[in-house]
Every structure is written in C-alpha cells, then in structure tokens.
Scaffold this motif. Sequence first.
Motif, PDB file in Angstrom:
ATOM      1  N   ALA A 246      37.225  42.022  29.219  1.00  0.00           N
ATOM      2  CA  ALA A 246      36.198  40.969  29.282  1.00  0.00           C
ATOM      3  C   ALA A 246      36.229  40.111  28.019  1.00  0.00           C
ATOM      4  O   ALA A 246      36.105  38.879  28.083  1.00  0.00           O
ATOM      5  N   GLN A 247      36.394  40.767  26.869  1.00  0.00           N
ATOM      6  CA  GLN A 247      36.465  40.013  25.612  1.00  0.00           C
ATOM      7  C   GLN A 247      37.656  39.062  25.618  1.00  0.00           C
ATOM      8  O   GLN A 247      37.555  37.912  25.180  1.00  0.00           O
ATOM      9  N   ALA A 248      38.794  39.549  26.105  1.00  0.00           N
ATOM     10  CA  ALA A 248      40.006  38.728  26.133  1.00  0.00           C
ATOM     11  C   ALA A 248      39.853  37.543  27.078  1.00  0.00           C
ATOM     12  O   ALA A 248      40.192  36.409  26.734  1.00  0.00           O
ATOM     13  N   GLU A 249      39.323  37.806  28.261  1.00  0.00           N
ATOM     14  CA  GLU A 249      39.215  36.745  29.264  1.00  0.00           C
ATOM     15  C   GLU A 249      38.136  35.714  28.930  1.00  0.00           C
ATOM     16  O   GLU A 249      38.242  34.549  29.304  1.00  0.00           O
ATOM     17  N   LEU A 250      37.108  36.153  28.225  1.00  0.00           N
ATOM     18  CA  LEU A 250      36.032  35.230  27.860  1.00  0.00           C
ATOM     19  C   LEU A 250      36.220  34.675  26.447  1.00  0.00           C
ATOM     20  O   LEU A 250      35.386  33.891  25.973  1.00  0.00           O
ATOM     21  N   ASN A 251      37.290  35.136  25.788  1.00  0.00           N
ATOM     22  CA  ASN A 251      37.595  34.674  24.429  1.00  0.00           C
ATOM     23  C   ASN A 251      36.391  34.829  23.512  1.00  0.00           C
ATOM     24  O   ASN A 251      35.936  33.887  22.851  1.00  0.00           O
ATOM     25  N   THR A 252      35.863  36.041  23.479  1.00  0.00           N
ATOM     26  CA  THR A 252      34.683  36.302  22.666  1.00  0.00           C
ATOM     27  C   THR A 252      34.794  37.681  22.040  1.00  0.00           C
ATOM     28  O   THR A 252      35.737  38.430  22.316  1.00  0.00           O
ATOM     29  N   LYS A 253      33.852  38.001  21.195  1.00  0.00           N
ATOM     30  CA  LYS A 253      33.787  39.326  20.567  1.00  0.00           C
ATOM     31  C   LYS A 253      32.391  39.863  20.774  1.00  0.00           C
ATOM     32  O   LYS A 253      31.404  39.271  20.334  1.00  0.00           O
ATOM     33  N   PHE A 254      32.290  40.981  21.468  1.00  0.00           N
ATOM     34  CA  PHE A 254      30.980  41.567  21.734  1.00  0.00           C
ATOM     35  C   PHE A 254      30.496  42.381  20.537  1.00  0.00           C
ATOM     36  O   PHE A 254      31.278  43.116  19.926  1.00  0.00           O
ATOM     37  N   SER A 255      29.237  42.263  20.240  1.00  0.00           N
ATOM     38  CA  SER A 255      28.644  43.038  19.146  1.00  0.00           C
ATOM     39  C   SER A 255      28.331  44.446  19.626  1.00  0.00           C
ATOM     40  O   SER A 255      28.333  44.738  20.826  1.00  0.00           O
ATOM     41  N   ASN A 256      28.048  45.330  18.678  1.00  0.00           N
ATOM     42  CA  ASN A 256      27.652  46.694  19.035  1.00  0.00           C
ATOM     43  C   ASN A 256      26.373  46.680  19.864  1.00  0.00           C
ATOM     44  O   ASN A 256      26.178  47.513  20.745  1.00  0.00           O
ATOM     45  N   LYS A 257      25.498  45.719  19.581  1.00  0.00           N
ATOM     46  CA  LYS A 257      24.254  45.604  20.347  1.00  0.00           C
ATOM     47  C   LYS A 257      24.549  45.288  21.813  1.00  0.00           C
ATOM     48  O   LYS A 257      23.896  45.807  22.713  1.00  0.00           O
ATOM     49  N   PHE A 258      25.563  44.422  22.018  1.00  0.00           N
ATOM     50  CA  PHE A 258      25.923  44.104  23.393  1.00  0.00           C
ATOM     51  C   PHE A 258      26.473  45.338  24.108  1.00  0.00           C
ATOM     52  O   PHE A 258      26.129  45.606  25.255  1.00  0.00           O
ATOM     53  N   PHE A 259      27.352  46.084  23.443  1.00  0.00           N
ATOM     54  CA  PHE A 259      27.924  47.282  24.060  1.00  0.00           C
ATOM     55  C   PHE A 259      26.826  48.271  24.444  1.00  0.00           C
ATOM     56  O   PHE A 259      26.881  48.910  25.492  1.00  0.00           O
ATOM     57  N   PHE A 260      25.829  48.380  23.582  1.00  0.00           N
ATOM     58  CA  PHE A 260      24.723  49.294  23.875  1.00  0.00           C
ATOM     59  C   PHE A 260      23.947  48.815  25.090  1.00  0.00           C
ATOM     60  O   PHE A 260      23.628  49.591  25.998  1.00  0.00           O
ATOM     61  N   GLY A 261      23.654  47.503  25.123  1.00  0.00           N
ATOM     62  CA  GLY A 261      22.940  46.947  26.269  1.00  0.00           C
ATOM     63  C   GLY A 261      23.746  47.063  27.547  1.00  0.00           C
ATOM     64  O   GLY A 261      23.209  47.375  28.613  1.00  0.00           O
ATOM     65  N   PHE A 262      25.050  46.835  27.438  1.00  0.00           N
ATOM     66  CA  PHE A 262      25.942  46.941  28.594  1.00  0.00           C
ATOM     67  C   PHE A 262      25.952  48.368  29.134  1.00  0.00           C
ATOM     68  O   PHE A 262      25.916  48.597  30.345  1.00  0.00           O
ATOM     69  N   THR A 263      26.016  49.332  28.220  1.00  0.00           N
ATOM     70  CA  THR A 263      26.014  50.742  28.613  1.00  0.00           C
ATOM     71  C   THR A 263      24.776  51.088  29.431  1.00  0.00           C
ATOM     72  O   THR A 263      24.867  51.728  30.481  1.00  0.00           O
ATOM     73  N   PHE A 264      23.616  50.641  28.966  1.00  0.00           N
ATOM     74  CA  PHE A 264      22.387  50.945  29.690  1.00  0.00           C
ATOM     75  C   PHE A 264      22.299  50.187  30.999  1.00  0.00           C
ATOM     76  O   PHE A 264      21.706  50.660  31.963  1.00  0.00           O
ATOM     77  N   HIS A 265      22.899  49.014  31.026  1.00  0.00           N
ATOM     78  CA  HIS A 265      22.921  48.264  32.288  1.00  0.00           C
ATOM     79  C   HIS A 265      23.716  49.030  33.341  1.00  0.00           C
ATOM     80  O   HIS A 265      23.272  49.180  34.485  1.00  0.00           O
ATOM     81  N   ILE A 266      24.885  49.522  32.975  1.00  0.00           N
ATOM     82  CA  ILE A 266      25.716  50.272  33.919  1.00  0.00           C
ATOM     83  C   ILE A 266      25.037  51.589  34.297  1.00  0.00           C
ATOM     84  O   ILE A 266      25.066  52.007  35.458  1.00  0.00           O
ATOM     85  N   TYR A 267      24.415  52.233  33.321  1.00  0.00           N
ATOM     86  CA  TYR A 267      23.680  53.475  33.602  1.00  0.00           C
ATOM     87  C   TYR A 267      22.602  53.224  34.662  1.00  0.00           C
ATOM     88  O   TYR A 267      22.474  53.977  35.632  1.00  0.00           O
ATOM     89  N   SER A 268      21.833  52.152  34.467  1.00  0.00           N
ATOM     90  CA  SER A 268      20.759  51.826  35.408  1.00  0.00           C
ATOM     91  C   SER A 268      21.323  51.486  36.789  1.00  0.00           C
ATOM     92  O   SER A 268      20.750  51.866  37.814  1.00  0.00           O
ATOM     93  N   LEU A 269      22.448  50.772  36.802  1.00  0.00           N
ATOM     94  CA  LEU A 269      23.097  50.406  38.060  1.00  0.00           C
ATOM     95  C   LEU A 269      23.504  51.643  38.850  1.00  0.00           C
ATOM     96  O   LEU A 269      23.203  51.773  40.049  1.00  0.00           O
ATOM     97  N   LEU A 270      24.178  52.572  38.202  1.00  0.00           N
ATOM     98  CA  LEU A 270      24.633  53.796  38.867  1.00  0.00           C
ATOM     99  C   LEU A 270      23.447  54.630  39.357  1.00  0.00           C
ATOM    100  O   LEU A 270      23.496  55.225  40.433  1.00  0.00           O
ATOM    101  N   LYS A 271      22.389  54.645  38.554  1.00  0.00           N
ATOM    102  CA  LYS A 271      21.195  55.404  38.924  1.00  0.00           C
ATOM    103  C   LYS A 271      20.547  54.815  40.178  1.00  0.00           C
ATOM    104  O   LYS A 271      20.138  55.548  41.088  1.00  0.00           O
ATOM    105  N   ARG A 272      20.474  53.487  40.232  1.00  0.00           N
ATOM    106  CA  ARG A 272      19.860  52.833  41.395  1.00  0.00           C
ATOM    107  C   ARG A 272      20.674  53.091  42.660  1.00  0.00           C
ATOM    108  O   ARG A 272      20.114  53.335  43.735  1.00  0.00           O
ATOM    109  N   ILE A 273      21.986  53.033  42.534  1.00  0.00           N
ATOM    110  CA  ILE A 273      22.848  53.269  43.696  1.00  0.00           C
ATOM    111  C   ILE A 273      22.718  54.710  44.163  1.00  0.00           C
ATOM    112  O   ILE A 273      22.628  54.982  45.368  1.00  0.00           O
ATOM    113  N   LYS A 274      22.676  55.646  43.230  1.00  0.00           N
ATOM    114  CA  LYS A 274      22.539  57.059  43.570  1.00  0.00           C
ATOM    115  C   LYS A 274      21.231  57.329  44.307  1.00  0.00           C
ATOM    116  O   LYS A 274      21.160  58.162  45.210  1.00  0.00           O
TER     117      LYS A 274
END
Length: 206
Positions: free
Chosen positions: A1-29
């Motif tokens: 994603a960083q390569a394709e969007l030509n950006t650099k994600f911060s640690n804060k973004f990675f943390f937010g992304f992690t919780f987003h995916i966690y919530s997504l999987l939980k909702r599907i389950k």
Amino acid sequence: AQAELNTKFSNKFFFGFTFHIYSLLKRIKENKSIINPNVAIIKRQYKKEFEVSSKLLKIIDEKFGIIIPEDEKGFLTVLLANNKYSSKTADCIGIVLVCHGNSTASSMGDVANKLLNVNNIKAIDMPLDVKVSDTYEKVKNAIINVNNDKGVFLLVDMGSLCEFGKKIMDETGIKVRTINNISTLFVLDILRSVLYQKYDIDTLYN
C-alpha cells in the motif's frame, strides 16, 4: 500500500489499521452487516486508494478464508486516504469516558491516548463514595467543553452513568451518543474510528 500510494505510514496509522482489521474480522465472525451507503462516492473521490483497498482485502480474504462485503472497501479506502490525519482535535467528534472507581476511566483513557499519541479522550473517574449528581455535573461540563459541533461519544461502564447522555442532550442540545459496557479495547477502537474515519457521529455509532 505504501509503494502504490507513494506514501509512508506512521506507527499511529499501523496501530489504527490493526484495530480496523480486528474490528472487521470480529464483525464478520459475529455475522454483523457491513453497510457503507457512501461507497460509490468514496470510489470516485479516492480512486487510487479504492484500488489499493481492494487488493488489501483480497489478501485478507485469502489469509483468513472469509468473504468480505464489498462495502468494506469504502471504509478501508477512507482509512488509507486519511492516514496523515492532523493531531489537532478541533474537527473531531468529542469523547468523554466515565467509569466507576478511583482511576478506572483515567487509566483506560491514558492508555488509549498514549497508544495513538493524541489527547482526545476526556476521562472522568467516579469513586464509589461520590454523589451521582456531582459526577453528572462533571460529565455535563466535560461534554460541553469537548463538543466541536460534531457531537460527543459518552463512554460508560454501567449503572446510572448510562442515563446521563439523554439528560445532557436534553439540557444542552448537544448530540450525545452513549456506549456502555466499555473496555480498553473498545475505547481504542472508538478513538481510532474518530481519528481515521471521517464520518458523522451517527454513522460511526451505528
């Protein structure tokens, strides 16, 4: 994603992304629906991010052996598009956290604020020997102070605190949405949503 969007994600973004995916999987389950009425608009507005989110979700599909609803692409797209959110809180939905005990709310709020490197959560502790009426006034004043005309999430643990939101809304006219049975993980998820998902309070609440 960083390569394709030509950006650099911060640690804060990675943390937010992690919780987003966690919530997504939980909702599907839990077979909870994932509906995004704005997905067509998002696709037009953030074309590149939408393409990247599609690829990311395909990876997640294959990794976990699940089928992710098409509407989820809209949510992930907005997350990618807003990875450089400002640390300013003027444009954010307010968050007030209230729990019984001498330090329950302040400890929980401190963890969430520090992990995401912000100071958005206003925590109020309610010791068992304090009058409910006194805590109510503190909560009402806190909601007035954090309100930026976008509404306020009132996060509570249990009991009489669950009734504060409607009363404060009636007295102040501020849109308050109460979420009870709160936990540290839940607080983190709500803070992440407020920071990264630029939706109104009712959309996030629902």
